[in-house]
Design a protein around this motif. Structure first.
Motif, PDB file in Angstrom:
ATOM      1  N   LEU A   4     -18.003 -13.822  -7.309  1.00 42.08           N
ATOM      2  CA  LEU A   4     -18.777 -14.444  -6.229  1.00 42.08           C
ATOM      3  C   LEU A   4     -18.626 -13.646  -4.944  1.00 42.08           C
ATOM      4  CD1 LEU A   4     -20.550 -16.701  -5.158  1.00 42.08           C
ATOM      5  CD2 LEU A   4     -18.489 -18.075  -4.813  1.00 42.08           C
ATOM      6  N   ARG A   5     -17.408 -13.238  -4.639  1.00 41.14           N
ATOM      7  CA  ARG A   5     -17.176 -12.406  -3.452  1.00 41.14           C
ATOM      8  C   ARG A   5     -17.993 -11.124  -3.526  1.00 41.14           C
ATOM      9  NH1 ARG A   5     -12.012  -8.996  -3.491  1.00 41.14           N
ATOM     10  NH2 ARG A   5     -13.384  -8.031  -4.990  1.00 41.14           N
ATOM     11  N   ASN A   6     -17.976 -10.453  -4.664  1.00 37.46           N
ATOM     12  CA  ASN A   6     -18.721  -9.206  -4.819  1.00 37.46           C
ATOM     13  C   ASN A   6     -20.221  -9.436  -4.684  1.00 37.46           C
ATOM     14  OD1 ASN A   6     -16.290  -7.958  -5.202  1.00 37.46           O
ATOM     15  ND2 ASN A   6     -16.539  -7.673  -7.396  1.00 37.46           N
ATOM     16  N   ARG A   7     -20.690 -10.553  -5.182  1.00 38.14           N
ATOM     17  CA  ARG A   7     -22.120 -10.872  -5.066  1.00 38.14           C
ATOM     18  C   ARG A   7     -22.499 -11.098  -3.599  1.00 38.14           C
ATOM     19  NH1 ARG A   7     -25.506 -15.334  -8.538  1.00 38.14           N
ATOM     20  NH2 ARG A   7     -27.437 -14.995  -7.443  1.00 38.14           N
ATOM     21  N   GLU A  25     -13.463  -2.841 -20.175  1.00 31.98           N
ATOM     22  CA  GLU A  25     -14.367  -3.426 -21.169  1.00 31.98           C
ATOM     23  C   GLU A  25     -14.941  -4.758 -20.698  1.00 31.98           C
ATOM     24  OE1 GLU A  25     -15.587  -2.196 -24.032  1.00 31.98           O
ATOM     25  OE2 GLU A  25     -14.550  -0.325 -23.626  1.00 31.98           O
ATOM     26  N   SER A  26     -14.143  -5.562 -19.983  1.00 34.56           N
ATOM     27  CA  SER A  26     -14.616  -6.868 -19.531  1.00 34.56           C
ATOM     28  C   SER A  26     -13.943  -7.250 -18.216  1.00 34.56           C
ATOM     29  CB  SER A  26     -14.330  -7.931 -20.594  1.00 34.56           C
ATOM     30  OG  SER A  26     -12.936  -8.065 -20.778  1.00 34.56           O
ATOM     31  N   SER A  27     -14.460  -8.328 -17.611  1.00 31.92           N
ATOM     32  CA  SER A  27     -13.921  -8.839 -16.341  1.00 31.92           C
ATOM     33  C   SER A  27     -13.797  -7.739 -15.295  1.00 31.92           C
ATOM     34  CB  SER A  27     -12.558  -9.494 -16.574  1.00 31.92           C
ATOM     35  OG  SER A  27     -12.663 -10.550 -17.474  1.00 31.92           O
ATOM     36  N   TRP A  28     -14.898  -7.078 -15.080  1.00 29.30           N
ATOM     37  CA  TRP A  28     -14.917  -5.910 -14.217  1.00 29.30           C
ATOM     38  C   TRP A  28     -15.754  -6.221 -12.985  1.00 29.30           C
ATOM     39  CZ3 TRP A  28     -17.533  -0.716 -15.889  1.00 29.30           C
ATOM     40  CH2 TRP A  28     -17.096   0.312 -15.060  1.00 29.30           C
ATOM     41  N   GLY A  29     -15.095  -6.594 -11.883  1.00 30.69           N
ATOM     42  CA  GLY A  29     -15.778  -7.017 -10.673  1.00 30.69           C
ATOM     43  C   GLY A  29     -16.665  -5.957 -10.060  1.00 30.69           C
TER      44      GLY A  29
END
Length: 93
Positions: A4-7, A25-29
């Motif tokens: 959300l912060r990155n968005r 591979e995953s959960s990469w902000g």
């Protein structure tokens, strides 16, 4: 919350500059921020990793973002100039 912060950061920005990232591979902000920025037509600029200092994860992130549509810059100064140009901003003074 990081996504959300990155968005929010991407949505408020004229352009996004990524100085360095490491592929995951995953959960990469950072990837989420780049995807959202490109989706909302915000220019994304990534600095080219140092040939002698960057590991494979950094190069993989760089290549991934380039494939997604990010622009490359060799120096921080070039990244700022490119961001201003792509966002239609003019430097004052």
């Amino acid at each position: 919350r990081y996504a959300l912060r990155n968005r929010i950061i991407a949505g408020m920005s004229y352009a996004v500059i990524i100085p360095e990232a490491r592929y995951k591979e995953s959960s990469w902000g950072t990837k989420y921020q780049v995807e959202f920025s490109i989706k909302t037509r915000r220019p994304v600029i990534i600095l080219k990793p140092s040939e002698d200092k960057a590991d494979q994860g950094v190069w993989a992130a760089y290549e991934s973002f380039r494939e997604m549509g990010a622009y490359a810059a060799d120096t921080p100064e070039e990244a700022i100039e490119l961001a201003e140009k792509l966002a239609g901003l003019k430097r004052s003074g």
